[in-house]
Design an enzyme around this catalytic site. Sequence first.
Site, PDB file in Angstrom:
ATOM      1  N   HIS A 149       0.605  -1.373   0.234  1.00 34.14           N
ATOM      2  CA  HIS A 149       0.001  -0.416  -0.033  1.00 34.14           C
ATOM      3  C   HIS A 149       0.883   0.980  -0.178  1.00 34.14           C
ATOM      4  O   HIS A 149       0.417   2.309   0.407  1.00 34.14           O
ATOM      5  CB  HIS A 149      -0.905  -0.121   1.212  1.00 34.14           C
ATOM      6  CG  HIS A 149      -1.811  -0.888   1.176  1.00 34.14           C
ATOM      7  ND1 HIS A 149      -3.220  -1.494   0.827  1.00 34.14           N
ATOM      8  CD2 HIS A 149      -1.627  -2.125   2.599  1.00 34.14           C
ATOM      9  CE1 HIS A 149      -3.492  -2.704   1.488  1.00 34.14           C
ATOM     10  NE2 HIS A 149      -2.696  -3.151   1.622  1.00 34.14           N
ATOM     11  N   SER A 270      14.771  22.055 -16.921  1.00 29.28           N
ATOM     12  CA  SER A 270      13.837  22.669 -17.333  1.00 29.28           C
ATOM     13  C   SER A 270      14.181  23.656 -18.406  1.00 29.28           C
ATOM     14  O   SER A 270      15.441  24.279 -17.562  1.00 29.28           O
ATOM     15  CB  SER A 270      13.108  22.718 -15.934  1.00 29.28           C
ATOM     16  OG  SER A 270      12.331  24.299 -16.402  1.00 29.28           O
ATOM     17  N   LYS A 276      16.156  21.878 -12.150  1.00 30.55           N
ATOM     18  CA  LYS A 276      15.452  20.331 -12.714  1.00 30.55           C
ATOM     19  C   LYS A 276      16.694  19.708 -12.985  1.00 30.55           C
ATOM     20  O   LYS A 276      16.917  20.349 -13.778  1.00 30.55           O
ATOM     21  CB  LYS A 276      14.029  21.280 -12.800  1.00 30.55           C
ATOM     22  CG  LYS A 276      12.845  21.553 -12.255  1.00 30.55           C
ATOM     23  CD  LYS A 276      12.715  21.144 -11.077  1.00 30.55           C
ATOM     24  CE  LYS A 276      11.370  20.138 -11.710  1.00 30.55           C
ATOM     25  NZ  LYS A 276      11.264  19.489 -11.214  1.00 30.55           N
ATOM     26  N   GLU A 283       9.506   9.184 -16.890  1.00 33.58           N
ATOM     27  CA  GLU A 283       8.105   9.069 -17.297  1.00 33.58           C
ATOM     28  C   GLU A 283       7.754   9.101 -18.623  1.00 33.58           C
ATOM     29  O   GLU A 283       6.212   8.283 -18.761  1.00 33.58           O
ATOM     30  CB  GLU A 283       7.966  10.483 -17.597  1.00 33.58           C
ATOM     31  CG  GLU A 283       8.439  11.148 -15.823  1.00 33.58           C
ATOM     32  CD  GLU A 283       8.342  12.412 -15.360  1.00 33.58           C
ATOM     33  OE1 GLU A 283       8.201  13.301 -14.399  1.00 33.58           O
ATOM     34  OE2 GLU A 283       8.977  13.019 -17.105  1.00 33.58           O
TER      35      GLU A 283
END
Length: 455
Positions: A149, A270, A276, A283
């Site tokens: 979980h 970024s 970043k 992704e």
Amino acid sequence: MKPWIESEMVRKITASVHFDRELYRQDIQGSIAHVRMLGKQGLISPEESEAIVRELQEILREIEEGRFKWKEEYEDVHLNVEAALIERLGETGAKLHTGRSRNDQIALDMRLYVREASDRVCKAIEEVQRAILDLAEAHADVIMPGYTHLQRAQPILFSHHVMAYFWMLERDKGRFSDAARRADECPLGAGALAGSTLPLSPEHVAQELGFSRSFRNSIDAVSDRDFVLEFLAACSILMVHLSRLAEELILWSTQEFSFIEIADPFTTGSSMMPQKRNPDVAELIRAKSGRVFGHLLSLLTVLKALPLSYNRDLQEDKEGLFDSVRTVLACLEILAPMLRAIEVNGEKMRSAAEDSSMLATDIAEYLVAKGIPFRKAHAVVREIASYCREKGKGLKELSLEELRAFCELLDGAFLESLTAENSVKARRLPEQLKGQIAEAKKLLEVKAPTVGKSW
Ligand code: ARG
């Protein structure tokens, strides 16, 4: 050969050459086998058979070198190749299509394609498996929290966790070999749907192309696309696995977890925030699962309630298949080096694993070993855990007195031995790891199963 579609509008919707030209190798391979069979059966002369084979090989070279002129007016890959052949060999070239229909021809091309693609995907999967194995071996002792979980559950080994993906991928290979095995039946000779009056030898073609056997039912041979469905299902399940792995890499590389660092070449910056380092590659692997699932659903929908035998609907089986192969290979090919370049922050994982609330099950099992029924032991430790939460203390910070107030059987020596390391050992995870790594290595020595001979 004259193109037979006159209307520009009809041509536009029926033309497939802009995508099915991807099958040129399989198409020519099939035609060569077909023409050799025609020669052997005396349907064309040996000279004609040789001339056609030679010219087909020349066309193949031209395509590979980018010199072949594809023409949309010839609809698909089959007619483009045949038209070029007739243009060069005249009447001899016009004999290529003897006893054959594009229906059995495309069924053959697709089977050859799926067979090869399964092989390529299996090899690419193996590279990822090797990377996983190396990662597990390099960090065999690193202890981390195991989750259920997405809540800390029990201390585990990082290597144990990553090896879970090895076994998912092993099953994926099995699914691809299954799809290839089911595609291992040569449809050539089925004609449009019901064979030909000419004395063809489908068995000869099947053998020449490395199939285990020829079709048993000509109607099924031209209508069946189950093997494409199975291949797309295998791709989809593989993408489920890759997306789960990608998601964990993303999660673990957040500042909140900091369990791993994804190497610079696999991150991007970024355009606005200079600090970043985004896990874009992971992704995209996570997201690309979507298009592959879409292709599976799309073909299921095309095939549903489709009457026998061949219908032009079947032409819609290709773009999704080709895109799935490209997508799956691209994901696998980047995942292997990305995994190899991962920096594992063993210290961070270890200290997260020190959270002693994860040892609650060990305490309950200790009590079980002392003769307490498990449900009772569970209740006692549950009470201890809620006491800890109330007091804002860790399990290990409780005094012996506090603990013994819950159960007399808990003693100092046991408390002392209560560590993440001992917990992992007591559950025999190191042995489990050793065993699975040995087995995994043995499996990788065996090459991915290949169906049929390669051309
Ligand atoms: N391009 C077609 C396909 O992919 C080839 C078969 C066409 N056959 C036909 N009878 N129109 O399915």
